[in-house]
Scaffold this active site. Structure first.
Site, PDB file in Angstrom:
ATOM      1  N   GLU A   1       0.852  -1.190   0.000  1.00 17.38           N
ATOM      2  CA  GLU A   1       0.000   0.000   0.000  1.00 17.38           C
ATOM      3  C   GLU A   1       0.891   1.244   0.000  1.00 17.38           C
ATOM      4  OE1 GLU A   1      -3.237   0.992  -0.300  1.00 17.38           O
ATOM      5  OE2 GLU A   1      -2.405   2.993   0.023  1.00 17.38           O
TER       6      GLU A   1
ATOM      7  N   ARG B   1     -17.406   3.690   5.099  1.00 20.77           N
ATOM      8  CA  ARG B   1     -16.319   2.996   4.381  1.00 20.77           C
ATOM      9  C   ARG B   1     -15.198   2.558   5.311  1.00 20.77           C
ATOM     10  NH1 ARG B   1     -16.568   4.708  -1.385  1.00 20.77           N
ATOM     11  NH2 ARG B   1     -14.518   3.816  -1.562  1.00 20.77           N
TER      12      ARG B   1
ATOM     13  N   TYR C   1     -28.268   9.480   3.543  1.00 16.89           N
ATOM     14  CA  TYR C   1     -28.734   8.337   4.352  1.00 16.89           C
ATOM     15  C   TYR C   1     -27.960   8.286   5.670  1.00 16.89           C
ATOM     16  CZ  TYR C   1     -24.821   6.178   1.677  1.00 16.89           C
ATOM     17  OH  TYR C   1     -23.618   5.907   1.057  1.00 16.89           O
TER      18      TYR C   1
HETATM   19  C1  LIG Z   1     -18.592   9.249  -4.960  1.00 11.77           C
HETATM   20  C2  LIG Z   1     -18.442   7.752  -4.954  1.00 11.77           C
HETATM   21  C3  LIG Z   1     -19.437   6.963  -4.377  1.00 11.77           C
HETATM   22  C4  LIG Z   1     -19.329   5.580  -4.412  1.00 11.77           C
HETATM   23  N1  LIG Z   1     -20.319   4.832  -3.838  1.00 11.77           N
HETATM   24  C5  LIG Z   1     -20.250   3.479  -3.876  1.00 11.77           C
HETATM   25  C6  LIG Z   1     -21.288   2.687  -3.291  1.00 11.77           C
HETATM   26  O1  LIG Z   1     -22.253   3.223  -2.733  1.00 11.77           O
HETATM   27  N2  LIG Z   1     -21.176   1.330  -3.359  1.00 11.77           N
HETATM   28  C7  LIG Z   1     -20.105   0.698  -3.949  1.00 11.77           C
HETATM   29  O2  LIG Z   1     -20.042  -0.543  -3.960  1.00 11.77           O
HETATM   30  N3  LIG Z   1     -19.104   1.438  -4.512  1.00 11.77           N
HETATM   31  C8  LIG Z   1     -19.158   2.793  -4.485  1.00 11.77           C
HETATM   32  N4  LIG Z   1     -18.139   3.551  -5.034  1.00 11.77           N
HETATM   33  C9  LIG Z   1     -17.031   2.845  -5.714  1.00 11.77           C
HETATM   34  C10 LIG Z   1     -15.993   2.338  -4.729  1.00 11.77           C
HETATM   35  O3  LIG Z   1     -15.532   3.389  -3.921  1.00 11.77           O
HETATM   36  C11 LIG Z   1     -14.797   1.761  -5.493  1.00 11.77           C
HETATM   37  O4  LIG Z   1     -15.247   0.958  -6.556  1.00 11.77           O
HETATM   38  C12 LIG Z   1     -13.951   0.896  -4.556  1.00 11.77           C
HETATM   39  O5  LIG Z   1     -13.456   1.668  -3.497  1.00 11.77           O
HETATM   40  C13 LIG Z   1     -12.811   0.263  -5.343  1.00 11.77           C
HETATM   41  O6  LIG Z   1     -11.972  -0.430  -4.461  1.00 11.77           O
HETATM   42  P1  LIG Z   1     -10.513  -0.843  -4.932  1.00 11.77           P
HETATM   43  O7  LIG Z   1      -9.918  -1.556  -3.769  1.00 11.77           O
HETATM   44  O8  LIG Z   1     -10.605  -1.554  -6.240  1.00 11.77           O
HETATM   45  O9  LIG Z   1      -9.755   0.519  -5.220  1.00 11.77           O
HETATM   46  P2  LIG Z   1      -9.377   1.701  -4.222  1.00 11.77           P
HETATM   47  O10 LIG Z   1     -10.381   1.851  -3.144  1.00 11.77           O
HETATM   48  O11 LIG Z   1      -9.086   2.884  -5.085  1.00 11.77           O
HETATM   49  O12 LIG Z   1      -8.021   1.210  -3.535  1.00 11.77           O
HETATM   50  C14 LIG Z   1      -6.804   1.218  -4.225  1.00 11.77           C
HETATM   51  C15 LIG Z   1      -5.670   1.232  -3.205  1.00 11.77           C
HETATM   52  O13 LIG Z   1      -4.446   1.084  -3.888  1.00 11.77           O
HETATM   53  C16 LIG Z   1      -3.520   2.023  -3.411  1.00 11.77           C
HETATM   54  N5  LIG Z   1      -2.588   2.297  -4.515  1.00 11.77           N
HETATM   55  C17 LIG Z   1      -2.832   2.962  -5.679  1.00 11.77           C
HETATM   56  N6  LIG Z   1      -1.757   2.992  -6.461  1.00 11.77           N
HETATM   57  C18 LIG Z   1      -0.787   2.307  -5.790  1.00 11.77           C
HETATM   58  C19 LIG Z   1       0.576   2.001  -6.103  1.00 11.77           C
HETATM   59  N7  LIG Z   1       1.133   2.376  -7.237  1.00 11.77           N
HETATM   60  N8  LIG Z   1       1.288   1.288  -5.188  1.00 11.77           N
HETATM   61  C20 LIG Z   1       0.730   0.879  -3.998  1.00 11.77           C
HETATM   62  N9  LIG Z   1      -0.545   1.175  -3.674  1.00 11.77           N
HETATM   63  C21 LIG Z   1      -1.301   1.867  -4.555  1.00 11.77           C
HETATM   64  C22 LIG Z   1      -4.359   3.227  -3.012  1.00 11.77           C
HETATM   65  O14 LIG Z   1      -3.695   4.061  -2.083  1.00 11.77           O
HETATM   66  C23 LIG Z   1      -5.584   2.535  -2.426  1.00 11.77           C
HETATM   67  O15 LIG Z   1      -5.431   2.254  -1.054  1.00 11.77           O
HETATM   68  C24 LIG Z   1     -18.212   4.954  -5.018  1.00 11.77           C
HETATM   69  C25 LIG Z   1     -17.197   5.737  -5.574  1.00 11.77           C
HETATM   70  C26 LIG Z   1     -17.304   7.117  -5.547  1.00 11.77           C
HETATM   71  C27 LIG Z   1     -16.206   7.933  -6.159  1.00 11.77           C
END
Ligand SMILES: Cc1cc2nc3c(=O)[nH]c(=O)nc-3n(C[C@H](O)[C@H](O)[C@H](O)COP(=O)(O)OP(=O)(O)OC[C@H]3O[C@@H](n4cnc5c(N)ncnc54)[C@H](O)[C@@H]3O)c2cc1C
Length: 396
Positions: free
Chosen positions: A33, A107, A216
């Site tokens: 991370e 979250r 909500y």
């Molecule tokens: C306004 C908004 C509302 C949303 N509402 C919902 C909802 O109600 N329900 C739902 O299911 N989803 C919702 N989402 C979508 C959801 O937030 C994302 O789809 C989800 O967080 C994706 O998770 P992830 O682990 O794939 O990516 P991320 O949460 O982006 O995690 C990626 C991680 O990788 C790390 N990282 C990035 N690059 C590197 C690197 N080069 N080296 C090491 N670490 C790195 C980052 O720091 C981060 O911790 C919403 C999104 C937004 C923007």
């Protein structure tokens, strides 16, 4: 315990879900991370019954239920007139139809459930300050090269590094995400700050005219979550900073009184420029694959990005089990099992954005169609999504 090591890039919800699934199957997992801590932003997230099904598979129903809030209804009001457009008795419909509830979660709490589950496993190593700059793979494994000069090698590598994924560059190489022109402002209020006449126990969406507001309660009702979205091409990609309350007031100047009143109560908003990508089906390359937003980033209008990441992790684990640890075959099978479903969510999410933000005759038609349906018709139309998946099912 297996000797085999897997590197997971990214410690968000998707990365930790993947780490948990793999570690429980005996792999040694290194989660890299980039931040100085494993944490999530303070905002709400909606979780559909399809993700609750996954919590059940992962044995996480109890800790999740402890922090989730279960609304009675999903409601949509017209943002200008305040008229009721649609209401879905979600608590009854979700459990009754799909066997699992519809909930909303802070979250931070959701992330902590995965973090706590990973922390008790001796074969998960959680690394902070580990920004990955470059990855490469060969027939024996894959290597992550870090910004500080270190390298981390595993028999396989999973890119769960989100919308701006570095791993995706090496696998798909399709450039920057698509800037949608939609901006989200998010804030969370302590519940005691919400006046009674503005409070609703439900998930309420006020939609129309290139804007919408969702609110909500969260955390068993201790917090109140607000997300305001509007169209603007004023912002650049990757912008992630504080919002301007005055701009928000202007964008919602024509909104119904309760909306304007709620928005005026917030002094500090966090702002996101919303992006997605065109769906692809080449997010696996040998012993490297992608998961969550890195693989299929989507607009938030279906509230499914995190839900899809959790489903991905469950399917990835099942594919590896079925292929007896043959990473290349398992990753290929995982991608085949996932790409059409996640593509459908990506594209449907765009369409829902258009419905929420409809103007003119489209808005009138939307209101008429929604009002003429049965209470749960809209929800039933998403049964392909909310029914969820069977992670163990092999792709056809
Ligand atoms: C306004 C908004 C509302 C949303 N509402 C919902 C909802 O109600 N329900 C739902 O299911 N989803 C919702 N989402 C979508 C959801 O937030 C994302 O789809 C989800 O967080 C994706 O998770 P992830 O682990 O794939 O990516 P991320 O949460 O982006 O995690 C990626 C991680 O990788 C790390 N990282 C990035 N690059 C590197 C690197 N080069 N080296 C090491 N670490 C790195 C980052 O720091 C981060 O911790 C919403 C999104 C937004 C923007």
């Amino acid at each position: 315990m297996k000797e085999t090591k897997v590197v997971v890039v990214g410690g968000g919800i998707g990365g930790l879900a993947a780490a948990l699934v793999l570690a429980r199957d005996g792999y040694q997992v290194d989660v890299l991370e980039q931040s100085d801590a494993f944490r999530e932003i303070g905002a709400g997230i909606q979780i559909g019954p399809n993700a609750f099904r996954m919590f059940d598979c992962l044995g996480l129903t109890d800790p999740i239920s402890h922090v989730a809030y279960f609304p009675r209804e999903l409601r949509m009001n017209d943002v200008r007139t305040g008229e009721l457009v649609a209401e879905v008795p979600v608590s009854a419909t979700a459990k009754g139809t799909y066997g699992f509830p519809y909930g909303v979660i802070y979250r931070v709490d959701l992330h902590n459930v995965f973090l706590d589950a990973c922390r008790v496993l001796p074969n998960v190593a959680l690394h902070t300050h580990a920004k990955v700059e470059r990855v490469e793979n060969d027939s024996e494994g894959a290597t992550a090269h870090l910004a500080d000069g270190r390298s981390m090698r595993g028999a396989a590598l999973i890119g769960a590094d989100g919308l701006w994924s570095t791993v995706r560059k090496a696998i798909v190489g399709d450039g920057a995400p698509r800037v949608s022109g939609h901006i989200a402002y998010r804030a969370v209020l302590p519940i005691e700050k919400v006046p009674e006449h503005l409070f609703s126990p439900d998930v309420v969406l006020w939609g129309g005219e290139k804007t919408h507001l969702v609110h909500y309660p969260l955390r068993r009702g201790e917090l109140y979550n607000l997300v305001a979205v509007f169209h603007s091409d004023r912002y650049e990609e990757g912008w992630n900073t504080f919002g301007d309350p005055e701009e928000l007031a202007q964008r919602f100047a024509q909104a119904a009184e309760p909306v304007r009143e709620l928005l005026s109560m917030i002094e500090t908003w966090k702002m996101w420029v919303l992006c997605d990508r065109e769906p692809v089906k080449n997010w696996t390359k040998g012993r490297m694959t992608l998961l969550g937003d890195a693989a299929h980033p989507m607009l938030q209008y279906l509230a499914q990005g995190a839900c899809m990441a959790i489903e991905d992790a469950a399917v990835l684990g099942a594919s590896l089990r079925r292929n007896d640890g043959d990473f290349a075959r398992a990753f290929d099978e995982y991608q085949r099992a996932r790409y059409l479903r996640t593509a459908r969510v990506q594209l449907t999410a765009r369409f829902y954005g258009d419905i929420y933000h409809a103007t003119g005759v489209t808005r009138e038609l939307r209101n008429q169609l929604f009002q003429s349906g049965t209470e749960s018709a809209g929800f039933a139309g998403l049964s392909w999504l909310y029914r969820g998946i069977e992670p163990e099912a092999a792709p056809v």
